[in-house]
Design an enzyme around this catalytic site. Structure first.
Site: not given
Length: 383
Positions: A179, A207, A234
């Site tokens: 990240s 991610h 996300k």
């Protein structure tokens, strides 16, 4: 003892180190614009990678779910039951990740903490990348297992540690996309080593899902990763976390994971939005392709400025080093109408403070050009 003075002193220490955090109240206008104190800013610090928080289908799905099932879940899933959208979402997540089953948690943090601490105990050994996310670190600590941290992406050290603990129950853990650095784990090597040494392999796809395809297993075309974690908050534009794995592992977590068992379930709106977003990325890769195009474009602009970076992910660390200079850079960019967060210890090691710039599929080329120009001016003035 005056506890208020104690807390004030600790905060003053943070302030002297240029490491004090505070909350700012941004009002989202769209996927890439926020308003603060009457002014609009270009958001370059969000993990809303595909811009799906403002996608009409995702927003409508949240509204429809709330109207049909209510605004809240009313309790933990083991006590008050689970509504149909949970089952649909978990089935879709399992299909997306190529696993038998999946389980939704309230956050990605809770998924990591709850999974690791449920699986491992003092009889286990955990082999973990030194740059893994804080939620992985906390899960490892809670487990009581022997923890061995290997140098970032150092496959030779992983092999050494797996040989060192041959015969033990071993959980090998890595982030997929890291990240704070934006680089990708060497999954081919880790998967091979986990099989050779009979370790359980777990990857955190927070991610990676919707960023490098459906995740790191999809990216490398690997089909037998034991545990794949992820987040709904996300690229999927909602909130929550999940674990995808074999049916036995998921049933085990339902019975042993405290962060799942003792948490009130997510709201119908959260689940409805996540399900709609997941179906979008499963049926149409246009947004993922746009994100990858924007990532490559931003990388080319940064490289021309002398900022080293890769173009495989939308995360660009601009390492400055000093806390005070990093904060100054963030403030200069804010004055130019751009939000890029100053990342400081303990999120990153001491001396590696940075601006963490992220691009999304919703950014335009003109916006990325402006960010690159503003960065060039700011860094020349600061450094």
């Amino acid at each position: 003892m005056n506890y208020d003075i104690y807390f004030k002193t600790k905060l003053e220490e943070k302030h002297k180190e240029n490491n004090l955090r505070s909350l700012k109240s941004y009002t989202p206008i769209n996927a890439v614009t926020v308003r603060w104190d009457g002014k609009d800013y270009l958001m370059m610090a969000s993990n809303n990678y595909l811009g799906l928080t403002h996608h009409p289908q995702v927003q409508q799905a949240a509204v429809d779910a709330s109207r049909r099932y209510g605004t809240g879940s009313g309790g933990a899933r083991l006590t008050s039951g689970t509504f149909p959208l949970f089952t649909e979402l978990e089935q879709e997540l399992a299909r997306c990740k190529g696993t038998e089953s999946a389980l939704v948690f309230n956050t990605g943090y809770m998924a990591n903490v709850g999974t690791i601490s449920a699986i491992a105990n003092k009889e286990w050994v955990i082999v973990s990348d030194e740059l893994n996310h804080a939620s992985i670190i906390d899960g490892c600590r809670l487990s009581g297992a022997t923890i061995e941290r290997y140098k970032h992406k150092d496959v030779e050290e992983v092999e050494f540690l797996l040989q060192k603990y041959r015969g033990a129950r071993i959980l090998l853990i890595t982030d997929s996309v890291f990240s704070m650095d934006g680089d990708i784990a060497p999954l081919h090597d880790l998967q091979r080593l986990s099989r050779d040494h009979h370790a359980l392999l777990m990857v955190d796809d927070a991610h990676a899902t919707g960023v490098i395809g459906h995740g790191i297993a999809d990216y490398y075309d690997i089909h037998d990763v034991d545990i794949q974690l992820g987040t709904l908050s996300k690229a999927l534009g909602s909130v929550g976390g999940f674990v995808a794995a074999s049916r036995n592992i998921i049933q085990y977590l339902i019975n042993y994971s405290r962060s799942f068992i003792f948490s009130t379930a997510l709201s119908p709106a959260d689940i409805g939005a996540a399900l709609a977003a997941l179906r979008i990325i499963e049926t149409d890769r246009t947004l993922i392709s746009k994100l990858q195009d924007n990532s490559r474009y931003m990388a080319s602009k940064l490289i021309k400025l002398g900022i080293p970076c890769d173009d495989e992910t939308p995360i660009f660390p601009i390492v400055i080093g000093d806390n005070e200079k990093t904060l100054r850079a963030a403030m200069e960019l804010q004055d130019k109408g751009i939000i890029i967060t100053a990342i400081r210890p303990p999120t990153v090691p001491i001396g590696e403070s940075r601006l963490r710039l992220t691009v999304t599929a919703a950014h335009s080329r003109e916006q990325l050009d402006y960010v690159a120009s503003a960065l060039d001016e700011t860094l020349q003035a600061i450094l």
